[in-house]
Design a protein around this motif. Structure first.
Motif, short mmCIF file in Angstrom:
data_model
loop_
_atom_site.label_atom_id
_atom_site.label_comp_id
_atom_site.label_asym_id
_atom_site.label_seq_id
_atom_site.Cartn_x
_atom_site.Cartn_y
_atom_site.Cartn_z
N ALA A 44 44.64 37.76 41.20
CA ALA A 44 44.25 36.40 41.58
C ALA A 44 42.75 36.25 41.85
CB ALA A 44 45.06 35.95 42.79
N PRO A 45 42.11 37.19 42.59
CA PRO A 45 40.66 37.01 42.86
C PRO A 45 39.82 36.92 41.59
CG PRO A 45 41.60 38.66 44.31
CD PRO A 45 42.65 38.36 43.30
N ALA A 46 40.10 37.80 40.60
CA ALA A 46 39.33 37.77 39.36
C ALA A 46 39.58 36.48 38.59
CB ALA A 46 39.68 38.98 38.49
N LEU A 47 40.85 36.04 38.55
CA LEU A 47 41.17 34.80 37.86
C LEU A 47 40.51 33.60 38.51
CD1 LEU A 47 44.98 35.32 37.10
CD2 LEU A 47 43.07 35.43 35.49
N VAL A 48 40.45 33.61 39.83
CA VAL A 48 39.81 32.51 40.55
C VAL A 48 38.32 32.46 40.24
CG1 VAL A 48 39.17 31.65 42.82
CG2 VAL A 48 41.51 32.40 42.40
N VAL A 49 37.67 33.63 40.25
CA VAL A 49 36.23 33.69 40.00
C VAL A 49 35.91 33.19 38.60
CG1 VAL A 49 34.25 35.22 39.70
CG2 VAL A 49 35.76 35.51 41.67
N THR A 50 36.62 33.73 37.60
CA THR A 50 36.32 33.33 36.21
C THR A 50 36.72 31.88 35.95
OG1 THR A 50 38.47 34.23 35.53
CG2 THR A 50 36.55 35.68 35.34
N GLY A 51 37.86 31.47 36.48
CA GLY A 51 38.30 30.10 36.26
C GLY A 51 37.36 29.07 36.87
N ILE A 52 36.95 29.31 38.11
CA ILE A 52 36.03 28.37 38.77
C ILE A 52 34.68 28.36 38.05
CG2 ILE A 52 34.71 27.97 40.88
CD1 ILE A 52 37.11 28.81 42.47
N THR A 53 34.21 29.54 37.63
CA THR A 53 32.94 29.61 36.91
C THR A 53 33.00 28.82 35.61
OG1 THR A 53 32.49 31.81 37.84
CG2 THR A 53 31.23 31.16 35.90
N ALA A 54 34.12 28.95 34.89
CA ALA A 54 34.26 28.23 33.62
C ALA A 54 34.29 26.73 33.84
CB ALA A 54 35.53 28.68 32.90
N LEU A 55 35.04 26.28 34.83
CA LEU A 55 35.11 24.84 35.11
C LEU A 55 33.76 24.30 35.57
CD1 LEU A 55 38.60 24.62 36.87
CD2 LEU A 55 38.00 23.92 34.54
N HIS A 93 34.73 33.61 28.77
CA HIS A 93 34.59 34.93 28.14
C HIS A 93 33.41 35.70 28.74
CE1 HIS A 93 34.67 38.04 25.09
NE2 HIS A 93 33.41 37.81 24.82
N ALA A 94 32.29 35.00 28.96
CA ALA A 94 31.13 35.67 29.55
C ALA A 94 31.44 36.18 30.96
CB ALA A 94 29.95 34.70 29.59
N ALA A 95 32.17 35.39 31.73
CA ALA A 95 32.53 35.81 33.09
C ALA A 95 33.46 37.02 33.05
CB ALA A 95 33.19 34.66 33.84
N GLN A 96 34.43 37.01 32.12
CA GLN A 96 35.32 38.16 31.99
C GLN A 96 34.56 39.41 31.57
OE1 GLN A 96 38.35 38.53 32.77
NE2 GLN A 96 39.56 36.67 32.50
N THR A 97 33.60 39.25 30.66
CA THR A 97 32.80 40.39 30.21
C THR A 97 31.99 40.98 31.36
OG1 THR A 97 32.61 39.41 28.00
CG2 THR A 97 31.02 41.12 28.58
N VAL A 101 42.90 33.62 23.94
CA VAL A 101 44.04 34.34 24.50
C VAL A 101 44.31 35.61 23.69
CG1 VAL A 101 46.53 34.25 24.93
CG2 VAL A 101 45.09 32.27 25.46
N ALA A 102 44.24 35.51 22.36
CA ALA A 102 44.48 36.67 21.51
C ALA A 102 43.47 37.78 21.76
CB ALA A 102 44.44 36.24 20.03
N VAL A 103 42.21 37.40 21.93
CA VAL A 103 41.17 38.40 22.19
C VAL A 103 41.39 39.06 23.55
CG1 VAL A 103 38.71 38.72 22.63
CG2 VAL A 103 39.46 37.32 20.71
N GLU A 104 41.68 38.27 24.55
CA GLU A 104 41.87 38.82 25.89
C GLU A 104 43.09 39.74 25.97
OE1 GLU A 104 39.86 38.65 28.53
OE2 GLU A 104 38.46 37.66 27.16
N ARG A 105 44.11 39.45 25.18
CA ARG A 105 45.32 40.27 25.20
C ARG A 105 45.23 41.44 24.22
NH1 ARG A 105 49.74 38.24 27.76
NH2 ARG A 105 51.10 39.50 26.44
N GLY A 106 44.16 41.47 23.42
CA GLY A 106 43.96 42.59 22.52
C GLY A 106 44.93 42.65 21.36
#
Length: 473
Positions: free
Chosen positions: A321-332, A365-369, A435-440
């Motif tokens: 959840a913490p990582a998803l929150v950080v990337t999601g908020i950054t993207a929005l 994607h940049a935040a995930q990277t 989604v395809a890239v993130e799931r490999g």
């Protein structure tokens, strides 16, 4: 020769920056008869081209030191820079076509710089024939414009585009799009670019950072032609989306550094053309500038990206959840910041919605990277990720606004395309691709991996399989 041409290019850069400052303060524009017309777009591109060329010239002094081809290399590179500058200012239709053809011929000659290397010569021939085909498409398009409008300059012809019969206007637009696709190596004309990896690294840097971008410049120059029909604009969106999505997938399965960068360039050119199809030609120019700077840096530094390393334990990617929150908020926040700075709106039913969606996915994607490449505490990530990503996005938006301000009133300043079902489909495909890239999926499905790898192969005649084939030259 090397030092003289390098100093001349940097001098031209200083002149270009001075002209850009004069245009910003006084709106400077000038013409040289029917041959040349210098406007805001010309000055912007002159500053970009001379800067990238100056960097490449300077880098090549050490890279090409001791080479028996150094004289021919600098002669071709300097002349190619001048031809590109002339192309950006060309107003006469015949001069524009001549510069376009000469640009391709010189680039092909640089790709095959080493005369005794069969694979390099094969790559040069492939590029030369591709450029000849693109030049022929452009010549036919501009010939039809001159025939039906009675004008022989771009500045005179564009206001008379309505004089073209409906069928002819579609034909001209299709020819222009075809020429842009060839030059920018969009699918299915990507073969010449992926087969050009035998070119010296400085040539690759200038090619990927500057020459390939000419397709976007062509569409921007003749924006009234391609923007006259909503159907044509939708076709451009589809063409750009296909190249962006498919070549990005190709990049993920490459193991060669330069080939990765080549596939990345095709993807970026696809996104640039997509922006043209949305009616945001200023955004496309901003994209080609920033991509050009970044891609030149990556190519010139590609040698340092190859190193012998011992296997290390795979770093654990932050999840939960913490990582998803950080990337999601950054993207929005990124999407909102982009809309705020560029004047886009959720209530405006135009292509800005699709452009904003792609920006949100890029920020995500940049935040995930960043999360994968840094070992930070959750609290540090919550601060560091948006602190790095959002200013970079703001810089892109500000460059976009600056380009739009300098090109306001030019023919490329057209209304954004209205939102359509195709825009929604393209947006959905971008989401699925993310989604395809993130799931490999490209790694987990051997058949998909094989298909993507086979589709992205260069021409076999351009591949050097034995080291002796290169060292013999």
């Amino acid at each position: 020769m090397a030092q003289l041409s390098t100093r001349c290019i940097w001098l031209l850069f200083v002149v270009s920056v001075g002209a850009l400052a004069a245009h910003a303060t006084t709106g400077l524009e000038t013409s040289l008869g029917a041959l040349l017309h210098v406007d805001g777009l010309t000055i912007i591109m002159a500053a970009v081209v001379t800067f990238v060329s100056g960097i490449v010239h300077s880098f090549a002094q050490r890279y090409m030191a001791g080479s028996q081809h150094i004289g021919r290399f600098y002669g071709r590179l300097f002349l190619l820079t001048l031809v590109v500058l002339l192309l950006t200012a060309a107003d006469h239709l015949a001069l524009f076509v001549a510069c376009w053809a000469l640009m391709g011929w010189l680039l092909a000659d640089l790709i095959g710089l080493i005369r005794g290397w069969p694979q390099a010569q094969a790559a040069a021939r492939r590029a030369r024939w591709s450029f000849l085909g693109g030049s022929a498409l452009l010549a036919m398009a501009l010939g039809l414009i001159a025939l039906h409008t009675g004008a022989h300059t771009i500045s005179q012809a564009l206001p008379r585009i309505d004089m073209l019969p409906a069928g002819t206007q579609i034909s001209v637009a299709a020819l222009l799009i075809g020429a842009a696709m060839v030059q920018s190596a969009l699918i299915p004309f990507h073969g010449w670019l992926l087969s050009s990896m035998n070119a010296p690294t400085p040539v690759s840097a200038f090619m990927h950072a500057g020459i390939v971008n000419a397709g976007g410049l062509l569409l921007a120059r003749f924006a009234p032609v391609v923007a006259a029909s909503p159907g044509i604009m939708l076709a451009i969106v589809g063409i750009g989306a296909l190249s962006a999505l498919l070549s990005q997938a190709w990049m993920l399965i490459q193991v060669d550094v330069k080939r990765q960068l080549g596939c990345s360039t095709v993807a970026q050119m696809g996104f640039m053309v997509l922006q043209c199809g949305l009616g945001f030609f200023a955004a496309a120019i901003a994209h080609l500038i920033l991509h050009g700077f970044y891609k030149a840096y990556l190519f010139l530094g590609s040698g340092s990206g190859v190193a012998m390393k011992s296997p290390t334990p795979k770093q654990q990617t932050p999840t939960g959840a913490p990582a998803l929150v950080v990337t999601g908020i950054t993207a929005l926040l990124g999407g909102g910041l982009f809309m705020l700075l560029t004047g886009k709106s959720f209530t405006a039913p135009d292509g800005g919605l699709l452009l904003t969606l792609v920006i949100v996915l890029a920020v995500l994607h940049a935040a995930q990277t960043m999360l994968r490449s840094t070992a930070l505490t959750p609290a540090a990530r919550a601060v560091a990720v948006p602190l790095v990503v959002l200013p970079a996005l703001a810089l892109y938006a500000l460059v976009y606004n600056g380009i739009a301000a300098r090109t306001a009133g030019l023919p490329m300043d057209v209304a954004p395309a209205e939102a359509s079902v195709l825009h929604g489909v393209v947006g959905l495909l971008f989401v699925l691709a993310y989604v395809a890239v993130e799931r490999g999926w490209h790694r987990e499905r051997p058949r998909l991996y094989t298909v993507l790898l086979n589709m992205s192969q260069p021409a076999s005649s351009t591949v050097t399989t034995h080291r002796s084939e290169y060292h013999a030259n």
